[in-house]
Design an enzyme around this catalytic site. Structure first.
Site, PDB file in Angstrom:
ATOM      1  N   ASN A   9     110.053 -27.858   0.165  1.00  0.00           N
ATOM      2  CA  ASN A   9     110.856 -28.286  -0.978  1.00  0.00           C
ATOM      3  C   ASN A   9     112.235 -27.635  -0.861  1.00  0.00           C
ATOM      4  O   ASN A   9     112.396 -26.459  -1.167  1.00  0.00           O
ATOM      5  CB  ASN A   9     110.147 -27.855  -2.269  1.00  0.00           C
ATOM      6  CG  ASN A   9     110.955 -28.178  -3.508  1.00  0.00           C
ATOM      7  OD1 ASN A   9     111.950 -28.913  -3.438  1.00  0.00           O
ATOM      8  ND2 ASN A   9     110.536 -27.639  -4.641  1.00  0.00           N
ATOM      9  N   TRP A  10     113.193 -28.422  -0.407  1.00  0.00           N
ATOM     10  CA  TRP A  10     114.534 -27.868  -0.170  1.00  0.00           C
ATOM     11  C   TRP A  10     115.300 -27.627  -1.466  1.00  0.00           C
ATOM     12  O   TRP A  10     116.347 -26.988  -1.453  1.00  0.00           O
ATOM     13  CB  TRP A  10     115.348 -28.811   0.719  1.00  0.00           C
ATOM     14  CG  TRP A  10     114.793 -29.024   2.106  1.00  0.00           C
ATOM     15  CD1 TRP A  10     113.635 -28.482   2.624  1.00  0.00           C
ATOM     16  CD2 TRP A  10     115.361 -29.822   3.143  1.00  0.00           C
ATOM     17  NE1 TRP A  10     113.465 -28.912   3.915  1.00  0.00           N
ATOM     18  CE2 TRP A  10     114.512 -29.734   4.265  1.00  0.00           C
ATOM     19  CE3 TRP A  10     116.515 -30.618   3.237  1.00  0.00           C
ATOM     20  CZ2 TRP A  10     114.775 -30.404   5.464  1.00  0.00           C
ATOM     21  CZ3 TRP A  10     116.779 -31.298   4.424  1.00  0.00           C
ATOM     22  CH2 TRP A  10     115.915 -31.182   5.520  1.00  0.00           C
ATOM     23  N   LYS A  11     114.809 -28.183  -2.568  1.00  0.00           N
ATOM     24  CA  LYS A  11     115.496 -28.067  -3.871  1.00  0.00           C
ATOM     25  C   LYS A  11     116.953 -28.552  -3.724  1.00  0.00           C
ATOM     26  O   LYS A  11     117.214 -29.441  -2.928  1.00  0.00           O
ATOM     27  CB  LYS A  11     115.397 -26.640  -4.408  1.00  0.00           C
ATOM     28  CG  LYS A  11     113.939 -26.156  -4.421  1.00  0.00           C
ATOM     29  CD  LYS A  11     113.709 -24.898  -5.211  1.00  0.00           C
ATOM     30  CE  LYS A  11     112.225 -24.556  -5.137  1.00  0.00           C
ATOM     31  NZ  LYS A  11     111.873 -23.415  -5.974  1.00  0.00           N
ATOM     32  N   HIS A  96     107.446 -30.531 -10.929  1.00  0.00           N
ATOM     33  CA  HIS A  96     107.787 -29.172 -10.498  1.00  0.00           C
ATOM     34  C   HIS A  96     108.178 -28.362 -11.737  1.00  0.00           C
ATOM     35  O   HIS A  96     108.799 -28.885 -12.667  1.00  0.00           O
ATOM     36  CB  HIS A  96     108.938 -29.206  -9.484  1.00  0.00           C
ATOM     37  CG  HIS A  96     109.151 -27.870  -8.836  1.00  0.00           C
ATOM     38  ND1 HIS A  96     109.826 -26.852  -9.461  1.00  0.00           N
ATOM     39  CD2 HIS A  96     108.741 -27.379  -7.646  1.00  0.00           C
ATOM     40  CE1 HIS A  96     109.818 -25.785  -8.675  1.00  0.00           C
ATOM     41  NE2 HIS A  96     109.168 -26.080  -7.557  1.00  0.00           N
ATOM     42  N   GLU A  98     110.488 -26.384 -12.299  1.00  0.00           N
ATOM     43  CA  GLU A  98     111.927 -26.416 -12.612  1.00  0.00           C
ATOM     44  C   GLU A  98     112.268 -27.696 -13.374  1.00  0.00           C
ATOM     45  O   GLU A  98     113.133 -27.684 -14.250  1.00  0.00           O
ATOM     46  CB  GLU A  98     112.738 -26.284 -11.312  1.00  0.00           C
ATOM     47  CG  GLU A  98     112.656 -24.866 -10.752  1.00  0.00           C
ATOM     48  CD  GLU A  98     112.767 -24.753  -9.250  1.00  0.00           C
ATOM     49  OE1 GLU A  98     113.229 -25.704  -8.596  1.00  0.00           O
ATOM     50  OE2 GLU A  98     112.363 -23.700  -8.705  1.00  0.00           O
ATOM     51  N   GLU A 167     101.541 -23.944  -8.473  1.00  0.00           N
ATOM     52  CA  GLU A 167     102.696 -23.051  -8.311  1.00  0.00           C
ATOM     53  C   GLU A 167     102.857 -22.190  -9.556  1.00  0.00           C
ATOM     54  O   GLU A 167     103.447 -22.638 -10.545  1.00  0.00           O
ATOM     55  CB  GLU A 167     103.965 -23.876  -8.095  1.00  0.00           C
ATOM     56  CG  GLU A 167     103.910 -24.764  -6.874  1.00  0.00           C
ATOM     57  CD  GLU A 167     105.301 -25.070  -6.353  1.00  0.00           C
ATOM     58  OE1 GLU A 167     105.544 -24.808  -5.174  1.00  0.00           O
ATOM     59  OE2 GLU A 167     106.147 -25.548  -7.134  1.00  0.00           O
ATOM     60  N   GLY A 173     110.254 -18.354  -6.077  1.00  0.00           N
ATOM     61  CA  GLY A 173     111.577 -17.822  -5.777  1.00  0.00           C
ATOM     62  C   GLY A 173     111.743 -16.360  -6.160  1.00  0.00           C
ATOM     63  O   GLY A 173     112.859 -15.841  -6.173  1.00  0.00           O
ATOM     64  N   SER A 210     106.738 -18.324  -3.292  1.00  0.00           N
ATOM     65  CA  SER A 210     107.053 -17.254  -2.339  1.00  0.00           C
ATOM     66  C   SER A 210     106.088 -17.205  -1.151  1.00  0.00           C
ATOM     67  O   SER A 210     105.812 -16.133  -0.616  1.00  0.00           O
ATOM     68  CB  SER A 210     107.113 -15.895  -3.051  1.00  0.00           C
ATOM     69  OG  SER A 210     108.134 -15.904  -4.037  1.00  0.00           O
ATOM     70  N   GLY A 231     109.294 -23.338  -0.758  1.00  0.00           N
ATOM     71  CA  GLY A 231     110.689 -23.454  -1.175  1.00  0.00           C
ATOM     72  C   GLY A 231     111.605 -22.717  -0.210  1.00  0.00           C
ATOM     73  O   GLY A 231     112.000 -23.236   0.836  1.00  0.00           O
ATOM     74  N   GLY A 232     111.935 -21.479  -0.546  1.00  0.00           N
ATOM     75  CA  GLY A 232     112.900 -20.690   0.226  1.00  0.00           C
ATOM     76  C   GLY A 232     112.646 -20.701   1.726  1.00  0.00           C
ATOM     77  O   GLY A 232     113.577 -20.901   2.522  1.00  0.00           O
TER      78      GLY A 232
HETATM   79  P1  PGA Z   1     109.539 -20.649  -3.247  1.00  0.00           P
HETATM   80  O1  PGA Z   1     109.480 -22.079  -4.020  1.00  0.00           O
HETATM   81  O2  PGA Z   1     108.696 -20.829  -2.000  1.00  0.00           O
HETATM   82  O3  PGA Z   1     110.979 -20.429  -2.959  1.00  0.00           O
HETATM   83  O4  PGA Z   1     108.947 -19.647  -4.170  1.00  0.00           O
HETATM   84  C1  PGA Z   1     108.311 -22.840  -4.059  1.00  0.00           C
HETATM   85  C2  PGA Z   1     108.557 -24.080  -4.896  1.00  0.00           C
HETATM   86  O5  PGA Z   1     109.191 -23.970  -5.950  1.00  0.00           O
HETATM   87  O6  PGA Z   1     108.137 -25.193  -4.519  1.00  0.00           O
END
Ligand code: PGA
Length: 247
Positions: A9-11, A96, A98, A167, A173, A210, A231-232
């Site tokens: 997930n590149w966001k 998600h 967010e 998640e 994050g 994470s 994500g990251g």
């Molecule tokens: P993260 O994000 O790996 O940076 O914690 C995961 C996500 O939100 O899909």
């Protein structure tokens, strides 16, 4: 069907040029990852078309990070599931945390997005997860159980096409990963709920929050953890591929 899967997930990161470079690097490195592992990248909307072209034939599928709740019309700024699917995109991340937190996405809206995705043959990656306060209050299963209601109202056939991502919001994050045991416990809870409704829990359930090359192997080793939504660590091809190789 239950599969090993890693989705990046590149966001809201990378310019189209940087995204293309990242997609090309993932496509090039994918041959080092087991064929049995489904590898997915989820770039921003603006990159989808180029990333589909760059990954085609390399065993890397593409996801959008969201889709509209409506089919078409006067919804300024929205992107429909049909538009996304027409590019050759196969998956869409829905719900998600967010999106739930910053854009007010409720179960009602998510049920409509789910219907749009499924009607356009996109595979939803449906995200659930509790906040830190909810976990500290011991309400994590109740919260996730409620979020799962969107899936429990699907037909058995549609349910068979859905991927779930657990998640925990406090792990996203933050560098604070859920322990492999916490992930396993919640995945088993989710699978149990799905099994009670559909008669089987044969659904791919990803962990997200994470996850990285250092902890992925332990997480993916748990019996109910089928992979990760990353994500990251998905923004560097080498890290993402290392996670994908952690089964
Ligand atoms: P993260 O994000 O790996 O940076 O914690 C995961 C996500 O939100 O899909």
């Amino acid at each position: 069907m239950r599969k090993n899967m890693v989705a990046g997930n590149w966001k809201m990161n990378t310019t189209p040029a940087q995204g293309l470079e990242l997609a090309q690097a993932v496509a090039a490195g994918r041959k080092g990852v087991s064929k049995d592992t489904v590898v997915v990248v989820a770039p921003p909307f603006t990159h989808l078309s180029e990333v589909v072209k760059a990954t085609k034939g390399h065993g890397v599928a593409v996801a959008a990070q969201n889709c509209a709740a409506e089919a078409k019309g006067a919804y300024t700024g929205e992107v429909s599931a049909e538009m996304i699917a027409s590019l050759g995109v196969e998956y869409v991340i829905l719900g998600h945390s967010e999106r739930r937190q910053y854009y007010g996405e409720t179960s009602e809206v998510l049920a409509k997005k789910m219907a749009q995705a499924l009607a356009n043959r996109l595979t939803p990656i449906f995200c659930v997860g509790e906040s830190l306060g909810e976990r500290e209050d011991g309400r994590h299963e109740a919260v996730v159980g409620e979020q799962l209601e969107v899936l429990l109202s699907l037909s058995a056939e549609d349910f068979g096409r859905v991927v779930v991502a657990y998640e925990p919001v406090w792990a996203i994050g933050t560098g604070r990963t859920a322990t492999a045991e916490q992930a396993q416990d919640m995945h088993a809870f989710i699978r149990g709920r799905l099994k009670a409704k559909f008669g089987h829990g044969d659904c791919t359930i990803l962990y997200g929050g994470s996850a990285n090359p250092a902890n992925a192997h332990e997480l993916f080793g748990k019996p109910d953890v089928d992979g990760g939504l990353i994500g990251g660590a998905s923004l560097k091809a080498a890290d993402f591929l290392a996670v994908a190789g952690s089964f």
